[in-house]
Design a protein around this motif. Structure first.
Motif, short mmCIF file in Angstrom:
data_model
loop_
_atom_site.label_atom_id
_atom_site.label_comp_id
_atom_site.label_asym_id
_atom_site.label_seq_id
_atom_site.Cartn_x
_atom_site.Cartn_y
_atom_site.Cartn_z
N VAL A 161 0.85 -1.18 0.00
CA VAL A 161 0.00 0.00 0.00
C VAL A 161 0.89 1.24 0.00
O VAL A 161 1.76 1.38 0.87
N ILE A 200 -2.02 -1.29 -3.81
CA ILE A 200 -3.09 -0.34 -3.50
C ILE A 200 -2.44 1.03 -3.32
O ILE A 200 -1.51 1.17 -2.52
N GLN A 242 -3.11 5.13 -2.49
CA GLN A 242 -4.06 6.05 -1.88
C GLN A 242 -3.50 7.47 -1.94
O GLN A 242 -2.46 7.75 -1.33
N ILE A 274 -11.78 -1.62 -1.18
CA ILE A 274 -10.46 -2.12 -0.80
C ILE A 274 -10.58 -3.55 -0.26
O ILE A 274 -9.80 -4.44 -0.62
#
Length: 275
Positions: free
Chosen positions: A81, A105, A107, A261
């Motif tokens: 992430v 992922i 963000q 998610i």
């Protein structure tokens, strides 16, 4: 190297935090632990107690974390992430260690477009210089203590393209308190100046499914970064958050984003486990 683990799930998610943050500051981890994963959060070089020697370059640090995982007998990472300035580290690790990293992922992530803008780069090198940043954050903490409203306005202004009063008006009292506490705990160390250095574009080597979450209201990391990553990574999906600022975890639609998610992670988990 400083790192922290959270949760007791069988699978592991590695989180690379953003600028001015370190491993001890939790942000948005519950979505991973609630989905049944253990979270490993290292402080990136220059932040917390991780020295710059832990990774002179993003590539070096990605390799260091891969070695850490294998030393801890973690032979598969469910996802790396990347949050904000930590996004390029997550991408680099995925590109260099495809046998270890299953998914990515991102963000509010910095991509490989020029970043930050000239004003932030010049100002950041002054106020967040390693010899000055302690004073900068001490002054900000004093402002937060004695004038929390104006201080929160000042710190939020550079995170959103929307009027700052509009952004703050949408926050609940609990969210304002959480955000204020986060700001009051930040430090830049040597890390933020290092974050502003260019990083080699590795998107051509990202083979893993990638979930990219960003908002068009982000001033700190323009939405164009998310768009460019989505266009360059073959298995990328771009999820547009409706958050008012860079801090997507405080957006009104974050429950829906969190559900996305979890679905992304659990689909992978089920495939690996053969269920």
């Amino acid at each position: 190297m400083e790192y922290r683990t959270h949760g007791d799930g069988a699978g592991t998610v590695v989180v690379f935090h953003g600028g001015h943050v370190r491993a001890q500051l939790a942000l948005g981890e519950d979505v991973f632990t609630d989905a049944g994963f253990r979270v490993l959060i290292p402080s990136r070089p220059g932040y917390g107690r991780t020295p710059m020697t832990a990774g002179a370059t993003v590539t070096d640090f990605a390799d260091t974390i891969a070695r850490l995982c294998r030393d801890r007998e973690i032979d598969q990472i469910a996802a790396v992430v990347g949050i904000s300035a930590g996004g390029r580290t997550a991408l680099t690790m995925a590109a260099r260690h495809p046998d270890l990293v299953q998914r990515v992922i991102l963000q509010s992530s910095v991509g490989f477009l020029p970043w930050p803008d000239r004003r932030t780069r010049l100002g950041g090198r002054i106020v967040f210089h390693p010899r000055v940043e302690a004073v900068t954050w001490a002054l900000l903490r004093t402002a937060i203590r004695f004038a929390p409203g104006p201080a929160l306005r000042l710190l939020t202004r550079d995170l959103s393209l929307l009027p700052v009063d509009q952004v703050l008006a949408q926050l609940s009292a609990a969210d304002r308190a959480t955000l204020t506490e986060l700001y009051a705990s930040m430090r830049s160390g040597r890390g933020f100046v290092a974050d502003m250095r260019p990083v080699a574009d590795c998107t051509a080597h990202i083979s893993q499914p990638t979930l990219i979450i960003a908002t068009r209201n982000d001033r700190a990391v323009p939405f164009a970064h998310a768009q460019s990553l989505a266009a360059a990574i073959p298995q990328a999906e771009l999820v547009e958050s409706r958050a008012d600022s860079h801090m997507i975890w405080f957006g009104s639609d974050y429950p829906a984003v969190a559900a996305k998610i979890r679905a992304f992670l659990l689909a992978d988990h089920h495939t690996v486990c053969g269920t």
